[in-house]
Motif scaffolding. Structure first.
Motif, PDB file in Angstrom:
ATOM      1  N   ALA A  37       0.833  -1.212   0.000  1.00 34.54           N
ATOM      2  CA  ALA A  37       0.000   0.000   0.000  1.00 34.54           C
ATOM      3  C   ALA A  37       0.864   1.256   0.000  1.00 34.54           C
ATOM      4  N   HIS A  38       2.088   1.147   0.510  1.00 32.25           N
ATOM      5  CA  HIS A  38       3.014   2.284   0.550  1.00 32.25           C
ATOM      6  C   HIS A  38       4.003   2.281  -0.611  1.00 32.25           C
ATOM      7  N   GLY A  39       3.811   1.392  -1.573  1.00 33.11           N
ATOM      8  CA  GLY A  39       4.682   1.383  -2.758  1.00 33.11           C
ATOM      9  C   GLY A  39       6.003   0.679  -2.550  1.00 33.11           C
ATOM     10  N   THR A  40       6.115  -0.068  -1.459  1.00 30.32           N
ATOM     11  CA  THR A  40       7.357  -0.806  -1.177  1.00 30.32           C
ATOM     12  C   THR A  40       7.207  -2.228  -1.699  1.00 30.32           C
ATOM     13  N   THR A  41       8.127  -2.631  -2.570  1.00 36.31           N
ATOM     14  CA  THR A  41       8.006  -3.960  -3.175  1.00 36.31           C
ATOM     15  C   THR A  41       9.012  -4.962  -2.610  1.00 36.31           C
ATOM     16  N   THR A  42      10.025  -4.470  -1.894  1.00 37.36           N
ATOM     17  CA  THR A  42      10.958  -5.374  -1.208  1.00 37.36           C
ATOM     18  C   THR A  42      11.158  -4.891   0.227  1.00 37.36           C
ATOM     19  N   GLN A  43      11.045  -5.807   1.165  1.00 40.53           N
ATOM     20  CA  GLN A  43      11.387  -5.501   2.562  1.00 40.53           C
ATOM     21  C   GLN A  43      12.463  -6.472   3.037  1.00 40.53           C
ATOM     22  N   THR A  44      13.299  -5.965   3.931  1.00 41.62           N
ATOM     23  CA  THR A  44      14.406  -6.728   4.503  1.00 41.62           C
ATOM     24  C   THR A  44      14.130  -6.800   5.997  1.00 41.62           C
ATOM     25  N   SER A  45      13.752  -7.977   6.478  1.00 40.55           N
ATOM     26  CA  SER A  45      13.258  -8.010   7.866  1.00 40.55           C
ATOM     27  C   SER A  45      14.067  -8.911   8.783  1.00 40.55           C
ATOM     28  N   PHE A  46      14.214  -8.443  10.020  1.00 33.53           N
ATOM     29  CA  PHE A  46      14.556  -9.312  11.128  1.00 33.53           C
ATOM     30  C   PHE A  46      13.269 -10.062  11.473  1.00 33.53           C
ATOM     31  N   CYS A  47      13.341 -11.374  11.682  1.00 29.58           N
ATOM     32  CA  CYS A  47      12.178 -12.106  12.181  1.00 29.58           C
ATOM     33  C   CYS A  47      12.374 -12.230  13.703  1.00 29.58           C
ATOM     34  N   THR A  48      11.834 -13.234  14.370  1.00 31.76           N
ATOM     35  CA  THR A  48      12.116 -13.397  15.800  1.00 31.76           C
ATOM     36  C   THR A  48      13.012 -14.625  15.972  1.00 31.76           C
ATOM     37  N   ILE A  49      13.247 -15.014  17.223  1.00 32.38           N
ATOM     38  CA  ILE A  49      14.118 -16.194  17.400  1.00 32.38           C
ATOM     39  C   ILE A  49      13.430 -17.487  16.923  1.00 32.38           C
ATOM     40  N   HIS A  50      12.100 -17.406  16.704  1.00 34.60           N
ATOM     41  CA  HIS A  50      11.337 -18.617  16.367  1.00 34.60           C
ATOM     42  C   HIS A  50      11.448 -18.925  14.871  1.00 34.60           C
ATOM     43  N   ASP A  91       2.361  10.178   1.522  1.00 37.65           N
ATOM     44  CA  ASP A  91       2.259   8.906   2.255  1.00 37.65           C
ATOM     45  C   ASP A  91       1.556   7.911   1.341  1.00 37.65           C
ATOM     46  N   ASP A  92       0.824   6.954   1.901  1.00 44.08           N
ATOM     47  CA  ASP A  92       0.209   5.942   1.042  1.00 44.08           C
ATOM     48  C   ASP A  92      -0.858   6.526   0.108  1.00 44.08           C
ATOM     49  N   ARG A  93      -1.358   7.722   0.419  1.00 47.22           N
ATOM     50  CA  ARG A  93      -2.334   8.333  -0.498  1.00 47.22           C
ATOM     51  C   ARG A  93      -1.688   8.701  -1.831  1.00 47.22           C
ATOM     52  N   ALA A  94      -0.362   8.838  -1.836  1.00 46.86           N
ATOM     53  CA  ALA A  94       0.336   9.179  -3.092  1.00 46.86           C
ATOM     54  C   ALA A  94       0.551   7.952  -3.975  1.00 46.86           C
ATOM     55  N   VAL A  95       0.284   6.767  -3.456  1.00 42.78           N
ATOM     56  CA  VAL A  95       0.563   5.546  -4.237  1.00 42.78           C
ATOM     57  C   VAL A  95      -0.651   5.205  -5.090  1.00 42.78           C
TER      58      VAL A  95
END
Ligand code: GUN
Ligand code: ZN
Length: 430
Positions: free
Chosen positions: A124-137, A413-417
């Motif tokens: 919704a914010h126009g981001t097509t790739t995210q780089t995430s920390f997950c949790t220890i699980h 913001d997301d309204r611009a997408v």
């Protein structure tokens, strides 16, 4: 292959390092992007591409700006539900809000719910790739990659490893961190569009044994990325000095354990010693700028230009939930404001480069994502440069593309997408 022709203004870059200004940008006020299957087949003048591909269905976005989808180079999807939590300093904020929320990810159903929610917010914010920390699980990593696969998104992720200075239910061990991460690499790294990042949270929550185990794992899987945090706050740096009395500095706690390398992503990187900057530059590692987070948690002002000049790659990131927005537009605005406080006003071209090419290159995906050019993935954002009355009235006076775009960077913001495309499929808008 199915073709599709998108018409609008187009903006892309040819420079592989942070440009000094608008040089190297390719803007076309009457441009077009030809999609063929999941890739961009051509970018050029609308008139020519229409004539060359008369059979391709057309979506005309008018004056809207078509560019590569945004690439977020550091965030924490497990913190989505606790974004904007009031806190004092980093360690206090981690203990009060972050760790209790991350403990909930022992439940795979909860992890799936938040992973799906986060990726929907990204699109919704126009981001097509995210780089995430997950949790220890490990289940939190499966949930992340499964949610991305369902949307066709290229994402990076990894199991966050912590074996000390964390609550009992959020600690693994050196051995289990190694074993679980290795199994997750086998399951996910290179499957479809997934990239695995070996993920020690930061030196305070890993023992030297755990850092060594993860360094050994990285040497066995050198094509994986490695993500962590570095020198975010001064009291954190002092704590690291106490915990690692034999290390020359914070970076050395990683270097001594095999965790310094070209595919390393070092989040924040604010309070660095000259030696640390030299070493990061020598190995060609990437520092990831998290400007809304650095303001929100009160961490400090990263020296983007200085680090780029020293040879580091630079990515741009929301760092949600320490960051205060899912929007890479808002993140660019914060980077501009922090630049101003350092006497380094970043040009809109530099901000857009950081949010696309810079982050993609930090992730070693340059030319494949975050890039408007033939052969790149058809991951695109279409921005309405007049998305609110306040933005529209300012943009109406613009004399060039940079003046037209900057109000959206600062106030959008997301309204611009208007639309987000992932691998040739329109996921948001029409
Ligand atoms: N340092 C270690 N963990 C974190 C985190 O979750 N967020 C931020 N901003 N910094 C960290
Ligand atoms: Zn972080």
């Amino acid at each position: 292959m199915t073709q599709h022709l998108l018409l609008g203004q187009t903006l892309g870059f040819d420079t592989i390092t942070l440009p000094d200004g608008p040089e190297g940008a390719r803007h076309d006020s009457a441009g077009a992007v030809l999609i063929d299957g999941d890739r961009i087949a051509a970018v050029g003048p609308a008139e020519r591409l229409r004539a060359d591909h008369p059979q391709a269905p057309v979506t005309d976005y008018g004056d809207a700006l078509i560019g590569p989808g945004f690439v977020d180079a550091h965030m924490h999807y497990p913190q989505t539900a606790m974004i904007a939590s009031w806190g004092k300093r980093l360690i206090d904020w981690l203990n009060t809000y972050t760790f209790p929320e991350e403990a909930r990810f022992a439940d795979p159903a909860y992890a799936a719910r938040i992973a799906n929610r986060t990726l929907d917010l990204a699109l919704a914010h126009g981001t097509t790739t995210q780089t995430s920390f997950c949790t220890i699980h490990p289940g939190s990593v499966d949930a992340w990659f499964e949610a991305a696969e369902a949307r066709g998104m290229a994402v990076v992720g990894g199991k966050t490893c912590m074996d000390r200075n964390a609550p009992d239910d959020l600690r693994d061990t050196a051995q289990s961190a190694y074993d679980d991460s290795k199994a997750l690499i086998a399951r996910w790294h290179g499957r479809g569009r997934a990239t695995y990042a070996i993920t020690p949270r930061f030196s305070p929550t890993s023992s030297p044994d755990q850092l060594s185990a993860l360094g050994a794992l990285w040497s066995e899987h050198p094509d994986c990325l490695m993500q962590t945090h570095l020198s975010e706050q001064t009291d954190e740096v002092a704590w690291v000095r106490d915990l690692y009395p034999n290390a020359r500095d914070y970076l050395d706690t990683y270097e001594q354990h095999g965790l310094l390398g070209r595919r390393g992503l070092y989040g924040h990187a604010i309070h660095l010693e000259p030696r640390e900057i030299d070493r990061l530059g020598e190995v060609g590692a990437a520092a990831v700028h998290c400007p809304t987070s650095n303001a929100f948690i009160g961490s400090g002002l990263m020296d983007v230009m200085g680090l780029a000049r020293a040879g580091l790659g630079i990515g741009l990131a929301t760092d949600t939930g320490g960051g205060s927005s899912f929007s890479m537009l808002r993140t660019m605005a914060a980077a501009y404001e922090i630049g101003q406080l350092r006497g380094q006003p970043l040009h809109p071209a530099q901000l857009m480069w950081l949010a696309t090419e810079g982050s993609a290159r930090a992730l070693h995906r340059g030319g494949r994502i975050g890039h408007l050019g033939a052969g790149a993935a058809a991951d695109l954002v279409v921005l309405d440069l007049a998305s609110t009355p306040a933005i529209a009235q300012r943009a109406a006076r613009a004399e060039d593309i940079w003046e037209a775009l900057f109000p959206t960077i600062m106030m959008g913001d997301d309204r611009a997408v208007r639309a987000t495309w992932v691998a040739g499929t329109c996921r948001i808008g029409a």
